[in-house]
Enzyme design. Structure first.
Site, PDB file in Angstrom:
ATOM      1  N   ARG A 261     -20.842  91.807  36.474  1.00  0.00           N
ATOM      2  CA  ARG A 261     -19.942  90.900  37.182  1.00  0.00           C
ATOM      3  C   ARG A 261     -20.262  89.452  36.808  1.00  0.00           C
ATOM      4  O   ARG A 261     -21.425  89.052  36.775  1.00  0.00           O
ATOM      5  CB  ARG A 261     -20.065  91.095  38.697  1.00  0.00           C
ATOM      6  CG  ARG A 261     -19.646  92.505  39.117  1.00  0.00           C
ATOM      7  CD  ARG A 261     -19.633  92.718  40.599  1.00  0.00           C
ATOM      8  NE  ARG A 261     -19.309  94.105  40.899  1.00  0.00           N
ATOM      9  CZ  ARG A 261     -19.253  94.617  42.134  1.00  0.00           C
ATOM     10  NH1 ARG A 261     -19.492  93.836  43.176  1.00  0.00           N
ATOM     11  NH2 ARG A 261     -18.953  95.890  42.320  1.00  0.00           N
ATOM     12  N   ARG A 276     -27.534  88.399  44.036  1.00  0.00           N
ATOM     13  CA  ARG A 276     -26.244  88.207  43.349  1.00  0.00           C
ATOM     14  C   ARG A 276     -26.537  88.025  41.853  1.00  0.00           C
ATOM     15  O   ARG A 276     -26.944  86.956  41.420  1.00  0.00           O
ATOM     16  CB  ARG A 276     -25.520  86.984  43.913  1.00  0.00           C
ATOM     17  CG  ARG A 276     -24.046  86.920  43.538  1.00  0.00           C
ATOM     18  CD  ARG A 276     -23.404  85.663  44.102  1.00  0.00           C
ATOM     19  NE  ARG A 276     -23.405  85.633  45.545  1.00  0.00           N
ATOM     20  CZ  ARG A 276     -22.475  86.206  46.320  1.00  0.00           C
ATOM     21  NH1 ARG A 276     -21.480  86.847  45.764  1.00  0.00           N
ATOM     22  NH2 ARG A 276     -22.548  86.126  47.636  1.00  0.00           N
ATOM     23  N   GLU A 348     -24.183  92.267  52.734  1.00  0.00           N
ATOM     24  CA  GLU A 348     -23.526  93.497  52.289  1.00  0.00           C
ATOM     25  C   GLU A 348     -24.435  94.325  51.388  1.00  0.00           C
ATOM     26  O   GLU A 348     -24.997  93.833  50.411  1.00  0.00           O
ATOM     27  CB  GLU A 348     -22.242  93.157  51.532  1.00  0.00           C
ATOM     28  CG  GLU A 348     -21.510  94.390  51.027  1.00  0.00           C
ATOM     29  CD  GLU A 348     -20.353  94.063  50.090  1.00  0.00           C
ATOM     30  OE1 GLU A 348     -19.947  94.964  49.335  1.00  0.00           O
ATOM     31  OE2 GLU A 348     -19.871  92.906  50.106  1.00  0.00           O
ATOM     32  N   SER A 351     -20.021  99.331  50.536  1.00  0.00           N
ATOM     33  CA  SER A 351     -18.671  99.246  51.085  1.00  0.00           C
ATOM     34  C   SER A 351     -17.926 100.521  50.745  1.00  0.00           C
ATOM     35  O   SER A 351     -18.309 101.250  49.823  1.00  0.00           O
ATOM     36  CB  SER A 351     -17.918  98.031  50.522  1.00  0.00           C
ATOM     37  OG  SER A 351     -17.673  98.191  49.143  1.00  0.00           O
ATOM     38  N   ARG A 388     -29.750  95.090  45.746  1.00  0.00           N
ATOM     39  CA  ARG A 388     -29.707  94.676  47.153  1.00  0.00           C
ATOM     40  C   ARG A 388     -30.444  95.673  48.054  1.00  0.00           C
ATOM     41  O   ARG A 388     -31.017  95.286  49.068  1.00  0.00           O
ATOM     42  CB  ARG A 388     -28.262  94.500  47.614  1.00  0.00           C
ATOM     43  CG  ARG A 388     -27.594  93.291  46.985  1.00  0.00           C
ATOM     44  CD  ARG A 388     -26.310  92.926  47.674  1.00  0.00           C
ATOM     45  NE  ARG A 388     -25.721  91.729  47.092  1.00  0.00           N
ATOM     46  CZ  ARG A 388     -24.742  91.027  47.641  1.00  0.00           C
ATOM     47  NH1 ARG A 388     -24.232  91.409  48.795  1.00  0.00           N
ATOM     48  NH2 ARG A 388     -24.268  89.948  47.053  1.00  0.00           N
TER      49      ARG A 388
END
Length: 425
Positions: A261, A276, A348, A351, A388
């Site tokens: 990403r 991140r 987060e 999801s 994470r």
């Protein structure tokens, strides 16, 4: 993409969905107009083609001046047919372009609003009171350095910012998490997959990642490949262009892949550590099911995510994501946010999204039923986003001396290891 019949029959619902997402409402009317032009041009083309066929029969029987007149009309008609065909194709291309720009219809139950307008469904586990234990918690970067588990400084030297090395116990921790996630998924009936990290444009566009999310996608322009940000893309494309028997549903896959990403628009955010990053590994659940069963499947995916985090003994909360923070494909999304002690907030970790028929229509994936073929539903859910999850484990299970207690459920995947010890201890 959405069903055009829904758009024609209830455009106000589509407008309301676009408005709630904070997206272009005028796109709905532009699409309706293009659809009308396409249908009108199609009707005109059919009329002219029919006249052309009838004229051909008349020419075969005609003679003299009558035949000459018919041949002259045939020449004119041929040009009109070509023009009508071109108009039909142009309108169809415009309709398709606009249709691909339209996001999925929101689930009426999804909260309306921006990023901060989510609804908390539940909170599981109690964050540790480190003050009561008599010490200040270290963040995952310091813990990773003490354990010889994370190296961001050398990664910056080799690859730049937002990259990292997992070394020693860090690398073993990733492999343990991946194996634990795959073991849970296969026990639940998922088929394990190792998926491609490079995909062609139809797969990326079909899953909805070349619209609003395009700025975060890495592209290899010379070869016309995209680097996936999730194995969802490759798994959704796995049955692209296929018809699946209804009695074979649900089909469930658990894909492991590297993910990439660009993190565009996040300048200055989470620059420290591995929260991140540009590249990470992930285990993703993906389901193909009937539209009627999609809502129940969505809750099942959420339960599997909760089961995984419960095993890791990480405090977390489940939120119902607001409309303005949904991806283009999701009708509704639940996030699970783990407690990060040094940040004093939930972040987060996983999801799960119900994409209804949206991706299946774009990828031409249908199910064969007694009543004929129709689009099925697709859903996805992250079981373990490795970096994470490592952050949450290190920070929540640390001890005063910098060692980290390994959650009991994870120990069999780490050779029975109970404690990660600082390397200089």
């Amino acid at each position: 993409m959405i069903d055009l019949r829904q758009l024609r029959e209830d455009p106000d619902r589509v407008r309301a969905s676009q408005r709630a997402r904070g997206e272009d409402v005028e796109l709905v009317d532009a699409l309706l107009s293009a659809d009308e032009r396409r249908r009108s041009a199609g009707s005109r083309f059919d009329e002219l083609r029919n006249e052309q066929k009838q004229l051909g029969k008349q020419i075969g029987k005609a003679k003299g001046e009558e035949k000459s007149a018919l041949l002259e009309r045939a020449g004119t008609l041929s040009a009109e047919v070509k023009a009508a065909d071109a108009a039909q194709r142009e309108a169809a291309e415009e309709q398709q372009r606009l249709l691909l720009g339209l996001s999925n219809l929101l689930d009426p139950a999804a909260p309306v609003g921006g990023e901060e307008d989510f609804v908390t469904i539940e909170e599981i586990g109690q964050p540790r009171d480190f003050a009561a234990e008599g010490f200040e918690p270290r963040d995952h970067v310091d813990l990773g350095r003490m354990l010889g588990a994370i190296d961001t400084e050398r990664a910056a030297k080799v690859s730049g910012s937002r990259f990292y090395y997992l070394t020693g116990p860090g690398a073993l921790l990733e492999l343990a998490l991946v194996n634990m996630a795959i073991a849970q998924a296969t026990e639940a009936g998922f088929t394990a997959m190792i998926t491609p990290a490079l995909v062609k444009p139809p797969a990326m566009e079909g899953t909805g990642f070349l619209g609003q999310a395009a700025e975060n996608v890495f592209r290899l322009a010379e070869d016309d490949f995209y680097l996936v940000g999730t194995s969802e893309v490759a798994i959704a494309g796995y049955h692209m262009g296929e018809i699946i028997d209804e009695d074979k549903l649900p089909l469930r896959y658990a894909g492991f892949s590297p993910c990439f990403r660009r993190e565009a628009g996040t300048y200055g955010k989470d620059t420290r550590g591995i929260i991140r990053v540009h590249q990470f590994d992930k285990v993703e659940m993906f389901s193909y099911t009937t539209p009627e069963e999609a809502e129940a499947e969505h809750l099942r995916l959420l339960d599997w995510e909760k089961e995984f985090l419960n095993k890791l003994e990480i405090p977390y909360r489940v939120i119902d994501v607001a409309s303005g923070d949904l991806g283009a494909s999701a009708a509704r999304k639940f996030d699970i946010e783990g407690w990060i002690p040094t940040q004093g907030k939930y972040r987060e970790l996983t999801s799960t999204s119900n994409c209804t028929e949206f991706q299946a229509r774009r990828l031409d994936i249908r199910m064969r039923t007694d009543q004929g073929n129709r689009p099925l539903a697709t859903l996805n859910g992250t079981l373990c986003a490795v970096p994470r999850t490592i952050v949450a484990i290190l920070e929540n299970h640390q001890r005063e001396d910098g060692s980290v207690v390994v959650p009991e459920a994870l120990r069999p995947y780490l050779g029975g290891r109970e404690i990660l010890e600082p390397i200089n201890k």
